[in-house]
Design a protein around this motif. Structure first.
Motif, PDB file in Angstrom:
ATOM      1  N   VAL A 267      -4.344   3.500   7.715  1.00 26.24           N
ATOM      2  CA  VAL A 267      -4.819   4.262   8.872  1.00 26.24           C
ATOM      3  C   VAL A 267      -6.108   4.961   8.459  1.00 26.24           C
ATOM      4  O   VAL A 267      -6.243   5.418   7.311  1.00 26.24           O
ATOM      5  N   THR A 268      -7.061   5.036   9.366  1.00 26.57           N
ATOM      6  CA  THR A 268      -8.328   5.693   9.052  1.00 26.57           C
ATOM      7  C   THR A 268      -8.115   7.174   8.753  1.00 26.57           C
ATOM      8  O   THR A 268      -7.221   7.830   9.304  1.00 26.57           O
ATOM      9  N   LYS A 269      -8.947   7.681   7.874  1.00 26.27           N
ATOM     10  CA  LYS A 269      -8.872   9.080   7.466  1.00 26.27           C
ATOM     11  C   LYS A 269      -9.402   9.985   8.580  1.00 26.27           C
ATOM     12  O   LYS A 269     -10.239   9.568   9.385  1.00 26.27           O
ATOM     13  N   GLN A 270      -8.908  11.217   8.592  1.00 30.89           N
ATOM     14  CA  GLN A 270      -9.424  12.180   9.555  1.00 30.89           C
ATOM     15  C   GLN A 270     -10.917  12.385   9.307  1.00 30.89           C
ATOM     16  O   GLN A 270     -11.351  12.537   8.172  1.00 30.89           O
ATOM     17  N   GLY A 271     -11.703  12.363  10.371  1.00 32.18           N
ATOM     18  CA  GLY A 271     -13.161  12.451  10.263  1.00 32.18           C
ATOM     19  C   GLY A 271     -13.852  11.127  10.539  1.00 32.18           C
ATOM     20  O   GLY A 271     -15.051  11.109  10.841  1.00 32.18           O
ATOM     21  N   TYR A 272     -13.132  10.025  10.445  1.00 31.06           N
ATOM     22  CA  TYR A 272     -13.698   8.734  10.799  1.00 31.06           C
ATOM     23  C   TYR A 272     -13.931   8.670  12.309  1.00 31.06           C
ATOM     24  O   TYR A 272     -13.083   9.088  13.100  1.00 31.06           O
ATOM     25  N   ASN A 273     -15.056   8.106  12.712  1.00 26.45           N
ATOM     26  CA  ASN A 273     -15.394   8.009  14.130  1.00 26.45           C
ATOM     27  C   ASN A 273     -15.362   6.536  14.543  1.00 26.45           C
ATOM     28  O   ASN A 273     -16.307   5.784  14.286  1.00 26.45           O
ATOM     29  N   ALA A 274     -14.279   6.142  15.200  1.00 28.63           N
ATOM     30  CA  ALA A 274     -14.103   4.745  15.580  1.00 28.63           C
ATOM     31  C   ALA A 274     -15.106   4.296  16.633  1.00 28.63           C
ATOM     32  O   ALA A 274     -15.314   3.090  16.816  1.00 28.63           O
ATOM     33  N   GLN A 275     -15.735   5.234  17.314  1.00 25.57           N
ATOM     34  CA  GLN A 275     -16.656   4.856  18.381  1.00 25.57           C
ATOM     35  C   GLN A 275     -18.085   4.647  17.879  1.00 25.57           C
ATOM     36  O   GLN A 275     -18.913   4.102  18.610  1.00 25.57           O
ATOM     37  N   THR A 276     -18.352   5.033  16.637  1.00 25.01           N
ATOM     38  CA  THR A 276     -19.710   4.863  16.111  1.00 25.01           C
ATOM     39  C   THR A 276     -19.765   4.134  14.771  1.00 25.01           C
ATOM     40  O   THR A 276     -20.846   3.702  14.365  1.00 25.01           O
ATOM     41  N   GLU A 277     -18.633   3.989  14.077  1.00 27.08           N
ATOM     42  CA  GLU A 277     -18.641   3.422  12.725  1.00 27.08           C
ATOM     43  C   GLU A 277     -17.827   2.133  12.658  1.00 27.08           C
ATOM     44  O   GLU A 277     -16.639   2.134  13.015  1.00 27.08           O
ATOM     45  N   ALA A 278     -18.450   1.050  12.204  1.00 25.72           N
ATOM     46  CA  ALA A 278     -17.686  -0.167  11.904  1.00 25.72           C
ATOM     47  C   ALA A 278     -16.738   0.133  10.747  1.00 25.72           C
ATOM     48  O   ALA A 278     -17.086   0.856   9.809  1.00 25.72           O
TER      49      ALA A 278
ATOM     50  N   VAL B 263      -0.760   3.837   4.116  1.00 30.52           N
ATOM     51  CA  VAL B 263       0.357   4.709   4.491  1.00 30.52           C
ATOM     52  C   VAL B 263       1.704   4.002   4.385  1.00 30.52           C
ATOM     53  O   VAL B 263       2.748   4.669   4.435  1.00 30.52           O
ATOM     54  N   GLU B 264       1.709   2.677   4.262  1.00 32.01           N
ATOM     55  CA  GLU B 264       2.992   1.954   4.168  1.00 32.01           C
ATOM     56  C   GLU B 264       2.780   0.597   3.526  1.00 32.01           C
ATOM     57  O   GLU B 264       1.818  -0.121   3.851  1.00 32.01           O
ATOM     58  N   GLU B 265       3.663   0.248   2.610  1.00 34.06           N
ATOM     59  CA  GLU B 265       3.745  -1.117   2.090  1.00 34.06           C
ATOM     60  C   GLU B 265       5.212  -1.511   2.099  1.00 34.06           C
ATOM     61  O   GLU B 265       6.035  -0.850   1.466  1.00 34.06           O
ATOM     62  N   THR B 266       5.521  -2.555   2.828  1.00 33.44           N
ATOM     63  CA  THR B 266       6.916  -2.941   3.015  1.00 33.44           C
ATOM     64  C   THR B 266       7.342  -3.979   1.986  1.00 33.44           C
ATOM     65  O   THR B 266       6.520  -4.534   1.251  1.00 33.44           O
ATOM     66  N   GLY B 267       8.628  -4.278   2.010  1.00 28.87           N
ATOM     67  CA  GLY B 267       9.144  -5.425   1.290  1.00 28.87           C
ATOM     68  C   GLY B 267       9.052  -6.669   2.164  1.00 28.87           C
ATOM     69  O   GLY B 267       8.314  -6.700   3.148  1.00 28.87           O
ATOM     70  N   SER B 268       9.820  -7.685   1.815  1.00 33.29           N
ATOM     71  CA  SER B 268       9.762  -8.961   2.533  1.00 33.29           C
ATOM     72  C   SER B 268      10.662  -8.938   3.768  1.00 33.29           C
ATOM     73  O   SER B 268      11.607  -8.144   3.866  1.00 33.29           O
ATOM     74  N   TYR B 269      10.341  -9.835   4.717  1.00 34.07           N
ATOM     75  CA  TYR B 269      11.129 -10.012   5.925  1.00 34.07           C
ATOM     76  C   TYR B 269      11.414 -11.496   6.121  1.00 34.07           C
ATOM     77  O   TYR B 269      10.514 -12.326   5.952  1.00 34.07           O
ATOM     78  N   ALA B 270      12.654 -11.790   6.506  1.00 28.34           N
ATOM     79  CA  ALA B 270      13.025 -13.181   6.795  1.00 28.34           C
ATOM     80  C   ALA B 270      12.295 -13.666   8.038  1.00 28.34           C
ATOM     81  O   ALA B 270      11.862 -12.859   8.870  1.00 28.34           O
ATOM     82  N   PRO B 271      12.135 -14.982   8.199  1.00 27.37           N
ATOM     83  CA  PRO B 271      11.472 -15.514   9.391  1.00 27.37           C
ATOM     84  C   PRO B 271      12.131 -15.020  10.679  1.00 27.37           C
ATOM     85  O   PRO B 271      13.347 -15.066  10.835  1.00 27.37           O
ATOM     86  N   ALA B 272      11.295 -14.526  11.586  1.00 29.54           N
ATOM     87  CA  ALA B 272      11.761 -14.019  12.880  1.00 29.54           C
ATOM     88  C   ALA B 272      10.558 -13.911  13.794  1.00 29.54           C
ATOM     89  O   ALA B 272       9.425 -13.752  13.335  1.00 29.54           O
ATOM     90  N   GLN B 273      10.786 -13.977  15.090  1.00 32.17           N
ATOM     91  CA  GLN B 273       9.684 -13.824  16.034  1.00 32.17           C
ATOM     92  C   GLN B 273       9.274 -12.372  16.198  1.00 32.17           C
ATOM     93  O   GLN B 273       8.115 -12.084  16.508  1.00 32.17           O
ATOM     94  N   ASN B 274      10.212 -11.452  15.997  1.00 33.53           N
ATOM     95  CA  ASN B 274       9.925 -10.025  16.170  1.00 33.53           C
ATOM     96  C   ASN B 274      10.323  -9.266  14.916  1.00 33.53           C
ATOM     97  O   ASN B 274      11.471  -9.340  14.473  1.00 33.53           O
ATOM     98  N   ILE B 275       9.358  -8.557  14.348  1.00 28.99           N
ATOM     99  CA  ILE B 275       9.588  -7.722  13.169  1.00 28.99           C
ATOM    100  C   ILE B 275       9.001  -6.351  13.469  1.00 28.99           C
ATOM    101  O   ILE B 275       7.885  -6.244  13.995  1.00 28.99           O
ATOM    102  N   SER B 276       9.742  -5.290  13.138  1.00 32.01           N
ATOM    103  CA  SER B 276       9.221  -3.943  13.340  1.00 32.01           C
ATOM    104  C   SER B 276       9.623  -3.051  12.170  1.00 32.01           C
ATOM    105  O   SER B 276      10.637  -3.298  11.510  1.00 32.01           O
ATOM    106  N   PHE B 277       8.811  -2.039  11.931  1.00 27.02           N
ATOM    107  CA  PHE B 277       9.089  -1.076  10.861  1.00 27.02           C
ATOM    108  C   PHE B 277       8.347   0.217  11.178  1.00 27.02           C
ATOM    109  O   PHE B 277       7.383   0.239  11.946  1.00 27.02           O
ATOM    110  N   ASP B 278       8.800   1.293  10.582  1.00 27.13           N
ATOM    111  CA  ASP B 278       8.245   2.616  10.858  1.00 27.13           C
ATOM    112  C   ASP B 278       7.217   3.007   9.809  1.00 27.13           C
ATOM    113  O   ASP B 278       7.330   2.649   8.626  1.00 27.13           O
ATOM    114  N   VAL B 279       6.208   3.744  10.260  1.00 21.89           N
ATOM    115  CA  VAL B 279       5.193   4.284   9.353  1.00 21.89           C
ATOM    116  C   VAL B 279       4.964   5.747   9.690  1.00 21.89           C
ATOM    117  O   VAL B 279       5.289   6.213  10.784  1.00 21.89           O
ATOM    118  N   SER B 280       4.385   6.458   8.738  1.00 24.18           N
ATOM    119  CA  SER B 280       4.078   7.876   8.923  1.00 24.18           C
ATOM    120  C   SER B 280       2.643   8.132   8.490  1.00 24.18           C
ATOM    121  O   SER B 280       2.236   7.722   7.400  1.00 24.18           O
TER     122      SER B 280
END
Length: 225
Positions: free
Chosen positions: A156-167, A176-193
């Motif tokens: 996630v971008t750091k506070q102070g980054y301006n998405a409207q002016t900076e590439a 903020v998150e690195e997950t483990g592996s997931y079995a093949p599925a059409q829908n995968i979801s996980f939580d981040v903070s």
């Protein structure tokens, strides 16, 4: 003239168009299956830039109102509509985990000009439509081909980054998150903070698919309330 030969020629003249029509119908009905077999996936919540544009304007992309109502999608459709219609295919192959070496800053949202450079409009900073999120939110992948995942990395971008002016650049991001592996599925979801943020930010998801060394790079615009 032989009556049987005449009858055969007449029969062929009648049957040939019918056969052509049948072949055409078979092609029509088979093509969606062909497309599905070649499909991939993307982050649909918070929606990726290309998926978000396709979802709102895919069947109305000629509407002149888009230029005023949704200018970033408008410029992307103007550059190449296939960027949105092919929203599942922002991937690179055989990077061996060397992402920062192969995806230059300023080109993160197009996966380093994936799709032969057609997706470069996704790198342009501006007033992209955002998804409202809190400090804790869920990332959702939709994968029609059910590739599975070796892992996801979510930045996630750091506070102070301006998405409207900076590439977007690598230095703008915090992992903020690195997950483990997931079995093949059409829908995968996980939580981040991602606490300590407000306003327009970019969620950058790296999805390492399991079926081969194929990596997806996905920008989602969010608004932290």
């Amino acid at each position: 003239m032989d009556a049987h030969a005449t009858t055969r020629r007449w029969t062929l003249r009648v049957i040939a168009p019918v056969l052509a029509g049948v072949v055409g119908l078979l092609t029509l009905f088979m093509s969606p299956w062909t497309d599905s077999a070649e499909a991939h996936g993307s982050i649909v919540n918070p929606a990726s830039r290309s998926y978000s544009c396709w979802e709102r304007w895919g069947d109305d992309h000629m509407n002149p109102a888009m230029e005023q109502e949704d200018p970033m999608c408008w410029q992307a459709f103007q550059a190449n509509p296939n960027t949105m219609w092919n929203w599942m295919s922002l991937f690179r192959e055989n990077l061996n985990g060397q992402f920062q070496q192969n995806i230059p800053s300023g080109k993160l949202c197009s996966a380093g000009d994936a799709q032969g450079g057609l997706a470069s409009s996704l790198d342009n900073p501006g007033a992209w439509t955002t998804t409202n999120v809190g400090s804790n939110f869920t990332v959702e992948l939709y994968d029609t081909a059910s590739h599975g995942a070796d892992y996801f990395q979510v930045y996630v971008t750091k506070q102070g980054y301006n998405a409207q002016t900076e590439a977007l650049g690598w230095d703008d991001l915090e992992l903020v998150e690195e997950t483990g592996s997931y079995a093949p599925a059409q829908n995968i979801s996980f939580d981040v903070s991602a606490p300590g943020r407000s306003g327009h930010h970019v969620v950058y998801t790296i999805w390492q698919a399991s079926h081969l060394d194929q990596t997806y790079f996905i920008c989602s615009d969010v608004n932290f309330g």
